[in-house]
Design a protein around this motif. Structure first.
Motif, PDB file in Angstrom:
ATOM      1  N   LEU A   1       0.832  -1.204   0.000  1.00  0.00           N
ATOM      2  CA  LEU A   1       0.000   0.000   0.000  1.00  0.00           C
ATOM      3  C   LEU A   1       0.866   1.252   0.000  1.00  0.00           C
ATOM      4  CD1 LEU A   1      -2.763  -1.073   2.545  1.00  0.00           C
ATOM      5  CD2 LEU A   1      -2.953  -0.968   0.071  1.00  0.00           C
ATOM      6  N   ALA A   2       1.928   1.251   0.778  1.00  0.00           N
ATOM      7  CA  ALA A   2       2.811   2.412   0.839  1.00  0.00           C
ATOM      8  C   ALA A   2       3.477   2.651  -0.509  1.00  0.00           C
ATOM      9  CB  ALA A   2       3.856   2.225   1.943  1.00  0.00           C
ATOM     10  N   ARG A   3       3.937   1.585  -1.171  1.00  0.00           N
ATOM     11  CA  ARG A   3       4.557   1.735  -2.494  1.00  0.00           C
ATOM     12  C   ARG A   3       3.564   2.235  -3.529  1.00  0.00           C
ATOM     13  NH1 ARG A   3       6.981  -2.869  -0.645  1.00  0.00           N
ATOM     14  NH2 ARG A   3       5.559  -4.249  -1.734  1.00  0.00           N
ATOM     15  N   ALA A   4       2.273   1.961  -3.321  1.00  0.00           N
ATOM     16  CA  ALA A   4       1.236   2.422  -4.249  1.00  0.00           C
ATOM     17  C   ALA A   4       0.831   3.865  -3.957  1.00  0.00           C
ATOM     18  CB  ALA A   4       0.012   1.524  -4.152  1.00  0.00           C
ATOM     19  N   GLY A   5       1.437   4.476  -2.950  1.00  0.00           N
ATOM     20  CA  GLY A   5       1.101   5.849  -2.614  1.00  0.00           C
ATOM     21  C   GLY A   5      -0.114   5.984  -1.718  1.00  0.00           C
ATOM     22  N   ILE A   6      -0.554   4.873  -1.143  1.00  0.00           N
ATOM     23  CA  ILE A   6      -1.712   4.895  -0.254  1.00  0.00           C
ATOM     24  C   ILE A   6      -1.206   5.100   1.168  1.00  0.00           C
ATOM     25  CG2 ILE A   6      -3.653   3.544   0.637  1.00  0.00           C
ATOM     26  CD1 ILE A   6      -3.565   1.991  -2.030  1.00  0.00           C
ATOM     27  N   PRO A   7      -1.745   6.095   1.874  1.00  0.00           N
ATOM     28  CA  PRO A   7      -1.312   6.292   3.262  1.00  0.00           C
ATOM     29  C   PRO A   7      -1.567   5.028   4.082  1.00  0.00           C
ATOM     30  CG  PRO A   7      -2.725   8.080   2.524  1.00  0.00           C
ATOM     31  CD  PRO A   7      -2.774   7.025   1.477  1.00  0.00           C
ATOM     32  N   THR A   8      -0.614   4.653   4.878  1.00  0.00           N
ATOM     33  CA  THR A   8      -0.771   3.466   5.712  1.00  0.00           C
ATOM     34  C   THR A   8      -0.650   3.852   7.179  1.00  0.00           C
ATOM     35  OG1 THR A   8       1.583   2.957   5.572  1.00  0.00           O
ATOM     36  CG2 THR A   8       0.163   1.915   3.956  1.00  0.00           C
ATOM     37  N   ILE A   9      -1.305   3.088   8.006  1.00  0.00           N
ATOM     38  CA  ILE A   9      -1.239   3.324   9.444  1.00  0.00           C
ATOM     39  C   ILE A   9      -1.013   1.993  10.147  1.00  0.00           C
ATOM     40  CG2 ILE A   9      -2.676   5.388   9.425  1.00  0.00           C
ATOM     41  CD1 ILE A   9      -5.039   3.670  10.278  1.00  0.00           C
ATOM     42  N   GLY A  10      -0.479   2.062  11.327  1.00  0.00           N
ATOM     43  CA  GLY A  10      -0.307   0.875  12.134  1.00  0.00           C
ATOM     44  C   GLY A  10      -0.799   1.150  13.544  1.00  0.00           C
ATOM     45  N   TYR A  11      -1.298   0.140  14.152  1.00  0.00           N
ATOM     46  CA  TYR A  11      -1.784   0.308  15.522  1.00  0.00           C
ATOM     47  C   TYR A  11      -1.396  -0.933  16.311  1.00  0.00           C
ATOM     48  CZ  TYR A  11      -4.807   0.927  19.529  1.00  0.00           C
ATOM     49  OH  TYR A  11      -5.273   1.058  20.808  1.00  0.00           O
ATOM     50  N   ILE A  12      -0.626  -0.726  17.349  1.00  0.00           N
ATOM     51  CA  ILE A  12      -0.208  -1.834  18.203  1.00  0.00           C
ATOM     52  C   ILE A  12      -0.796  -1.574  19.582  1.00  0.00           C
ATOM     53  CG2 ILE A  12       1.713  -3.088  19.225  1.00  0.00           C
ATOM     54  CD1 ILE A  12       3.409  -2.070  16.838  1.00  0.00           C
ATOM     55  N   PRO A  13      -1.842  -2.307  19.953  1.00  0.00           N
ATOM     56  CA  PRO A  13      -2.454  -2.074  21.259  1.00  0.00           C
ATOM     57  C   PRO A  13      -1.560  -2.563  22.396  1.00  0.00           C
ATOM     58  CG  PRO A  13      -3.443  -3.972  20.208  1.00  0.00           C
ATOM     59  CD  PRO A  13      -2.482  -3.374  19.206  1.00  0.00           C
ATOM     60  N   GLN A  14      -1.697  -1.910  23.495  1.00  0.00           N
ATOM     61  CA  GLN A  14      -0.987  -2.352  24.681  1.00  0.00           C
ATOM     62  C   GLN A  14      -1.734  -3.526  25.281  1.00  0.00           C
ATOM     63  OE1 GLN A  14      -0.637   0.940  27.348  1.00  0.00           O
ATOM     64  NE2 GLN A  14       0.418   2.211  25.870  1.00  0.00           N
TER      65      GLN A  14
ATOM     66  N   PHE B   1      -6.830   7.928   9.105  1.00  0.00           N
ATOM     67  CA  PHE B   1      -7.636   6.733   8.853  1.00  0.00           C
ATOM     68  C   PHE B   1      -8.662   7.002   7.762  1.00  0.00           C
ATOM     69  CE2 PHE B   1     -11.137   3.796   9.841  1.00  0.00           C
ATOM     70  CZ  PHE B   1     -10.449   2.606   9.727  1.00  0.00           C
ATOM     71  N   ALA B   2      -9.312   8.170   7.804  1.00  0.00           N
ATOM     72  CA  ALA B   2     -10.297   8.513   6.781  1.00  0.00           C
ATOM     73  C   ALA B   2      -9.652   8.620   5.405  1.00  0.00           C
ATOM     74  CB  ALA B   2     -10.997   9.818   7.149  1.00  0.00           C
ATOM     75  N   LYS B   3      -8.440   9.184   5.330  1.00  0.00           N
ATOM     76  CA  LYS B   3      -7.725   9.285   4.050  1.00  0.00           C
ATOM     77  C   LYS B   3      -7.416   7.897   3.490  1.00  0.00           C
ATOM     78  CE  LYS B   3      -5.599  13.753   4.949  1.00  0.00           C
ATOM     79  NZ  LYS B   3      -4.342  14.461   5.237  1.00  0.00           N
ATOM     80  N   VAL B   4      -7.006   6.985   4.363  1.00  0.00           N
ATOM     81  CA  VAL B   4      -6.713   5.614   3.923  1.00  0.00           C
ATOM     82  C   VAL B   4      -7.966   4.967   3.343  1.00  0.00           C
ATOM     83  CG1 VAL B   4      -6.095   3.291   4.706  1.00  0.00           C
ATOM     84  CG2 VAL B   4      -4.813   5.260   5.528  1.00  0.00           C
ATOM     85  N   ILE B   5      -9.051   5.054   4.064  1.00  0.00           N
ATOM     86  CA  ILE B   5     -10.304   4.448   3.603  1.00  0.00           C
ATOM     87  C   ILE B   5     -10.764   5.083   2.297  1.00  0.00           C
ATOM     88  CG2 ILE B   5     -12.748   4.090   4.168  1.00  0.00           C
ATOM     89  CD1 ILE B   5     -10.766   2.340   5.767  1.00  0.00           C
ATOM     90  N   HIS B   6     -10.687   6.411   2.202  1.00  0.00           N
ATOM     91  CA  HIS B   6     -11.109   7.093   0.976  1.00  0.00           C
ATOM     92  C   HIS B   6     -10.246   6.672  -0.208  1.00  0.00           C
ATOM     93  CE1 HIS B   6     -12.750  10.095  -1.685  1.00  0.00           C
ATOM     94  NE2 HIS B   6     -11.518  10.493  -1.955  1.00  0.00           N
ATOM     95  N   LYS B   7      -8.932   6.627  -0.022  1.00  0.00           N
ATOM     96  CA  LYS B   7      -8.016   6.233  -1.108  1.00  0.00           C
ATOM     97  C   LYS B   7      -8.319   4.810  -1.558  1.00  0.00           C
ATOM     98  CE  LYS B   7      -4.300   6.761  -3.672  1.00  0.00           C
ATOM     99  NZ  LYS B   7      -4.153   7.760  -4.714  1.00  0.00           N
TER     100      LYS B   7
END
Length: 69
Positions: free
Chosen positions: A8-21, A49-55
């Motif tokens: 996704l990152a290579r495709a130019g799509i913003p990516t996010i990560g979430y590691i819960p405690q 998150f909204a940008k990722v979903i929209h993209k």
């Protein structure tokens, strides 16, 4: 081991990560520490998150599959 969001990152799509405690192992206060909430941080996280979903929503499924491998 490949990173999960790499395609996704290579495709130019913003990516996010979430590691819960591991709070499931801990006893927490009844108010869930709401006083520690940072509105500006929460706002920025929701925007990303909204940008990722929209993209992703504007991309054809075949393109998502091809770029996420």
């Amino acid at each position: 081991m490949a990173r999960r969001g790499g395609g996704l990152a290579r495709a130019g799509i913003p990516t996010i990560g979430y590691i819960p405690q591991p709070n499931y192992l801990l006893a927490g206060p009844a108010n869930c520490c709401i006083e520690k909430l940072e509105p500006a941080l929460l706002h920025s996280q929701i925007e990303v998150f909204a940008k990722v979903i929209h993209k992703m929503d504007t991309m054809p499924a075949a393109e998502l599959k091809a770029k996420n491998g």
